[in-house]
Motif scaffolding. Structure first.
Motif, PDB file in Angstrom:
ATOM      1  N   ASP A 128       0.826  -1.208   0.000  1.00  7.18           N
ATOM      2  CA  ASP A 128       0.000   0.000   0.000  1.00  7.18           C
ATOM      3  C   ASP A 128       0.863   1.263   0.000  1.00  7.18           C
ATOM      4  OD1 ASP A 128      -2.294  -1.530  -0.023  1.00  7.18           O
ATOM      5  OD2 ASP A 128      -2.637  -1.380   2.146  1.00  7.18           O
ATOM      6  N   GLU A 129       1.924   1.272   0.815  1.00  4.88           N
ATOM      7  CA  GLU A 129       2.812   2.435   0.871  1.00  4.88           C
ATOM      8  C   GLU A 129       3.507   2.665  -0.470  1.00  4.88           C
ATOM      9  OE1 GLU A 129       5.439   1.722   4.148  1.00  4.88           O
ATOM     10  OE2 GLU A 129       3.860   2.023   5.629  1.00  4.88           O
ATOM     11  N   ILE A 134       2.393   1.821  -3.431  1.00  5.93           N
ATOM     12  CA  ILE A 134       1.400   2.324  -4.385  1.00  5.93           C
ATOM     13  C   ILE A 134       1.133   3.806  -4.133  1.00  5.93           C
ATOM     14  CG2 ILE A 134      -1.036   2.175  -5.070  1.00  5.93           C
ATOM     15  CD1 ILE A 134      -0.782  -0.888  -4.613  1.00  5.93           C
ATOM     16  N   MET A 135       1.003   4.193  -2.862  1.00  5.95           N
ATOM     17  CA  MET A 135       0.750   5.604  -2.547  1.00  5.95           C
ATOM     18  C   MET A 135       1.922   6.484  -2.981  1.00  5.95           C
ATOM     19  SD  MET A 135      -1.463   5.473   1.043  1.00  5.95           S
ATOM     20  CE  MET A 135      -0.053   5.762   2.008  1.00  5.95           C
ATOM     21  N   ARG A 136       3.165   6.024  -2.770  1.00  6.96           N
ATOM     22  CA  ARG A 136       4.337   6.794  -3.214  1.00  6.96           C
ATOM     23  C   ARG A 136       4.342   6.940  -4.731  1.00  6.96           C
ATOM     24  NH1 ARG A 136       7.244   3.665   0.683  1.00  6.96           N
ATOM     25  NH2 ARG A 136       8.005   2.383  -1.002  1.00  6.96           N
ATOM     26  N   ALA A 137       4.001   5.872  -5.425  1.00  8.01           N
ATOM     27  CA  ALA A 137       3.978   5.917  -6.891  1.00  8.01           C
ATOM     28  C   ALA A 137       2.896   6.866  -7.381  1.00  8.01           C
ATOM     29  CB  ALA A 137       3.748   4.508  -7.449  1.00  8.01           C
ATOM     30  N   GLU A 138       1.729   6.814  -6.733  1.00  3.73           N
ATOM     31  CA  GLU A 138       0.644   7.721  -7.141  1.00  3.73           C
ATOM     32  C   GLU A 138       1.010   9.172  -6.868  1.00  3.73           C
ATOM     33  OE1 GLU A 138      -2.700   6.131  -5.006  1.00  3.73           O
ATOM     34  OE2 GLU A 138      -3.188   4.718  -6.629  1.00  3.73           O
ATOM     35  N   ARG A 139       1.660   9.446  -5.740  1.00  2.00           N
ATOM     36  CA  ARG A 139       2.088  10.808  -5.439  1.00  2.00           C
ATOM     37  C   ARG A 139       3.107  11.283  -6.462  1.00  2.00           C
ATOM     38  NH1 ARG A 139       2.330   9.765   0.719  1.00  2.00           N
ATOM     39  NH2 ARG A 139       4.076   8.559   0.000  1.00  2.00           N
ATOM     40  N   LEU A 181       3.317  10.367  -9.571  1.00  2.00           N
ATOM     41  CA  LEU A 181       2.606  10.648 -10.819  1.00  2.00           C
ATOM     42  C   LEU A 181       1.879  11.978 -10.736  1.00  2.00           C
ATOM     43  CD1 LEU A 181       1.127   7.151 -11.785  1.00  2.00           C
ATOM     44  CD2 LEU A 181       2.966   8.378 -12.919  1.00  2.00           C
ATOM     45  N   GLN A 182       1.254  12.254  -9.589  1.00  2.12           N
ATOM     46  CA  GLN A 182       0.517  13.506  -9.425  1.00  2.12           C
ATOM     47  C   GLN A 182       1.456  14.701  -9.432  1.00  2.12           C
ATOM     48  OE1 GLN A 182      -1.739  12.913  -5.854  1.00  2.12           O
ATOM     49  NE2 GLN A 182      -3.244  11.589  -6.857  1.00  2.12           N
ATOM     50  N   ASP A 183       2.636  14.559  -8.818  1.00  8.20           N
ATOM     51  CA  ASP A 183       3.602  15.661  -8.766  1.00  8.20           C
ATOM     52  C   ASP A 183       4.147  15.985 -10.164  1.00  8.20           C
ATOM     53  OD1 ASP A 183       3.268  15.770  -6.064  1.00  8.20           O
ATOM     54  OD2 ASP A 183       5.113  14.660  -5.586  1.00  8.20           O
ATOM     55  N   GLU A 189       2.521  15.731 -12.998  1.00  5.02           N
ATOM     56  CA  GLU A 189       1.490  16.212 -13.941  1.00  5.02           C
ATOM     57  C   GLU A 189       1.400  17.699 -13.978  1.00  5.02           C
ATOM     58  OE1 GLU A 189      -2.148  14.250 -12.860  1.00  5.02           O
ATOM     59  OE2 GLU A 189      -1.471  12.355 -13.624  1.00  5.02           O
TER      60      GLU A 189
END
Length: 76
Positions: free
Chosen positions: A62-63, A65-70, A72-74, A76
């Protein structure tokens, strides 16, 4: 199998007794049901394992995945 060819023999992984590798032996490569169950118990207890990296638990996944999503958001 021709008359001059000997059947394949292997060592029982549990007790090292010689075992003929044959369809007639339902416990192959073990010499008996007892040896087969002793081996299964050793795997179940964790006494035997395949070498490698330890598996990640759900929290680590979970951690990650959250780091990867953050990340990606940063970007964009």
């Amino acid at each position: 199998m021709n008359q001059t060819q000997r059947p394949l023999e292997v060592a029982c992984p549990e007790c090292s007794k010689k075992v003929v590798w044959s369809e007639k032996n339902p416990d192959r490569p073990f010499c008996s049901e007892r040896c087969r169950l002793l081996d299964l118990g050793a795997w179940a207890d964790g006494n035997r394992r395949i070498a490698g990296e330890p598996a990640m638990d759900e929290t680590e996944i979970d951690e990650m995945i959250m780091r990867a999503e953050r990340g990606l958001q940063d970007s964009e």
